[in-house]
Scaffold this active site. Structure first.
Site, mmCIF file in Angstrom:
data_model
loop_
_atom_site.group_PDB
_atom_site.id
_atom_site.type_symbol
_atom_site.label_atom_id
_atom_site.label_comp_id
_atom_site.label_asym_id
_atom_site.label_seq_id
_atom_site.Cartn_x
_atom_site.Cartn_y
_atom_site.Cartn_z
ATOM 1 N NE ARG A 66 -2.338 -1.790 3.241
ATOM 2 C CZ ARG A 66 -2.180 -3.121 3.328
ATOM 3 N NH1 ARG A 66 -2.661 -3.903 2.373
ATOM 4 N NH2 ARG A 66 -1.548 -3.662 4.337
ATOM 5 C CG HIS A 93 4.584 -6.447 -7.978
ATOM 6 N ND1 HIS A 93 3.885 -5.248 -8.036
ATOM 7 C CD2 HIS A 93 3.837 -7.342 -8.670
ATOM 8 C CE1 HIS A 93 2.768 -5.452 -8.734
ATOM 9 N NE2 HIS A 93 2.713 -6.699 -9.136
ATOM 10 C CE1 TYR A 143 -2.634 -3.503 -3.404
ATOM 11 C CE2 TYR A 143 -1.048 -5.288 -3.550
ATOM 12 C CZ TYR A 143 -2.069 -4.645 -2.873
ATOM 13 O OH TYR A 143 -2.497 -5.140 -1.683
ATOM 14 C CG HIS A 187 -0.335 -3.391 -11.324
ATOM 15 N ND1 HIS A 187 -1.304 -3.733 -10.405
ATOM 16 C CD2 HIS A 187 0.416 -4.513 -11.500
ATOM 17 C CE1 HIS A 187 -1.135 -5.005 -10.038
ATOM 18 N NE2 HIS A 187 -0.105 -5.484 -10.680
ATOM 19 C CD GLU A 190 1.135 -7.528 -13.435
ATOM 20 O OE1 GLU A 190 1.908 -7.014 -12.600
ATOM 21 O OE2 GLU A 190 0.301 -8.404 -13.141
ATOM 22 C CG ASP A 193 -1.225 -11.586 -14.078
ATOM 23 O OD1 ASP A 193 -2.092 -12.462 -14.265
ATOM 24 O OD2 ASP A 193 -0.893 -11.189 -12.948
ATOM 25 C CG HIS A 243 -3.674 -9.276 -14.792
ATOM 26 N ND1 HIS A 243 -2.664 -8.432 -14.378
ATOM 27 C CD2 HIS A 243 -4.294 -9.699 -13.667
ATOM 28 C CE1 HIS A 243 -2.674 -8.357 -13.052
ATOM 29 N NE2 HIS A 243 -3.644 -9.116 -12.601
ATOM 30 C CG HIS A 279 2.965 -11.636 -12.574
ATOM 31 N ND1 HIS A 279 2.502 -10.380 -12.270
ATOM 32 C CD2 HIS A 279 4.252 -11.688 -12.128
ATOM 33 C CE1 HIS A 279 3.466 -9.692 -11.679
ATOM 34 N NE2 HIS A 279 4.536 -10.451 -11.593
ATOM 35 C CG ASP A 305 -6.582 -8.404 -11.265
ATOM 36 O OD1 ASP A 305 -6.128 -9.532 -11.002
ATOM 37 O OD2 ASP A 305 -5.963 -7.352 -11.032
ATOM 38 C CG HIS A 365 -4.309 -13.313 -9.204
ATOM 39 N ND1 HIS A 365 -3.038 -12.909 -8.879
ATOM 40 C CD2 HIS A 365 -4.722 -12.452 -10.160
ATOM 41 C CE1 HIS A 365 -2.707 -11.861 -9.608
ATOM 42 N NE2 HIS A 365 -3.714 -11.551 -10.385
ATOM 43 C CD GLU A 416 1.487 -11.478 -9.318
ATOM 44 O OE1 GLU A 416 0.667 -11.536 -10.252
ATOM 45 O OE2 GLU A 416 2.063 -10.430 -8.988
#
Ligand SMILES: [Zn+2]
Length: 278
Positions: A37, A67, A70, A107, A142, A176, A179, A211, A224, A226, A256
């Site tokens: 975050r 990564h 996000y 992203h 991504e 991904d 995605h 991914h 989205d 997973h 992921e």
């Protein structure tokens, strides 16, 4: 050799991540460069990094895939949020140079009613300000599911960003599987067609990491969410074809999936079993 790993907590530093990867049967891994975050990153501990680099060499690790948090949005309508994304990524890239030659994935962002073209311009502008000719890290855009106003829902959008960046030799793409499936690329029934399309739009030389995620939602749902490998709408056979595809099989594959360590170790072992040695 299949290059595969999962996300690993970065809270105890690089060496601990490397040890954990080995424990899971992995030879690559992903980690958040700071709290997903946002927030402050831990300063690099050079002794820890040196121990990690030795371990990575000894274990013959493939490239690792860091990564970005996000929540960063480099194409927000809010100037303060754009600046936060830029400063955070610039700081991450500075720290990535302690482990040179790896990947930093992010992203692209959400344009939130500004329109995709403005979103693409902001993202390219940010990259033009933070990429440096001397950096040894490749930044990966991504592929996104197209939830809400996400930029990067098509290969064409990613290509447009790349074309607007001066130091585009520092850019690649992380595909991904959840995605692209949610975005409407049929990797289950036409994997070859999707790869050929990627090659004609972006170029396969840009494809640097995968991914590996199943999807909780049907094809083209733009959701989205997973799922564990083999437990979603993509299905286990498709993953067998993906990890063994000649255009993909040398890349780092990162799980992921919604798992704990035991679940990831099992998925890694299962995928290694499905990999056809050549
Ligand atoms: Zn992903």
């Amino acid at each position: 050799m299949l290059n595969i790993g999962s996300h690993i907590s970065s809270s105890k530093g690089y060496y601990a991540m490397g040890k954990q990867a080995v424990k899971l049967g992995a030879n690559t891994f992903a980690f958040f460069t700071r709290n997903p975050r946002g927030g402050k990153a831990k300063e690099i501990d050079e002794a820890d990094v040196a121990k990690y680099l030795e371990l990575a060499q000894e274990q013959d690790f493939a490239k690792i895939v860091a990564h970005a948090p996000y929540t960063l949005n480099g194409c927000s309508a809010d100037e303060g949020l754009r600046k936060f994304a830029k400063d955070t990524m610039a700081d991450d890239l500075r720290r990535m140079e302690y482990t040179p030659g790896n990947y930093y994935n992010f992203h692209p962002g959400s344009h939130v009613k500004q329109g995709v073209e403005i979103g693409i311009d902001y993202i390219a502008q940010m990259l033009n300000e933070i990429l440096k000719p001397e950096q040894n890290t490749i930044v990966l855009l991504e592929t996104m599911a197209g939830k809400g106003s996400e930029v990067g829902r098509t290969f064409e959008e990613l290509k447009e960003i790349i074309d607007k960046v001066e130091l585009s030799d520092k850019l690649g793409v992380c595909l991904d599987t959840c995605h692209v499936w949610d975005a409407g690329y049929d990797i289950v029934n036409d994997l070859d067609g999707v790869i050929t399309h990627f090659d004609s739009v972006i170029g396969l030389d840009r494809l640097r990491a995968i991914h590996l995620n199943d999807s909780q939602n049907p094809f083209e749902s733009h959701k989205d969410r997973h799922a564990k490998i083999g437990e979603g709408s993509i299905g286990i056979e498709a993953f067998g074809r993906i990890i063994n595809h000649p255009a993909l099989c040398g890349l780092p594959f990162v799980l992921e999936t919604p798992n704990d360590d035991e679940g990831w170790a099992k998925e890694i072992a299962m995928l290694r079993e499905m990999f056809i040695q050549n």
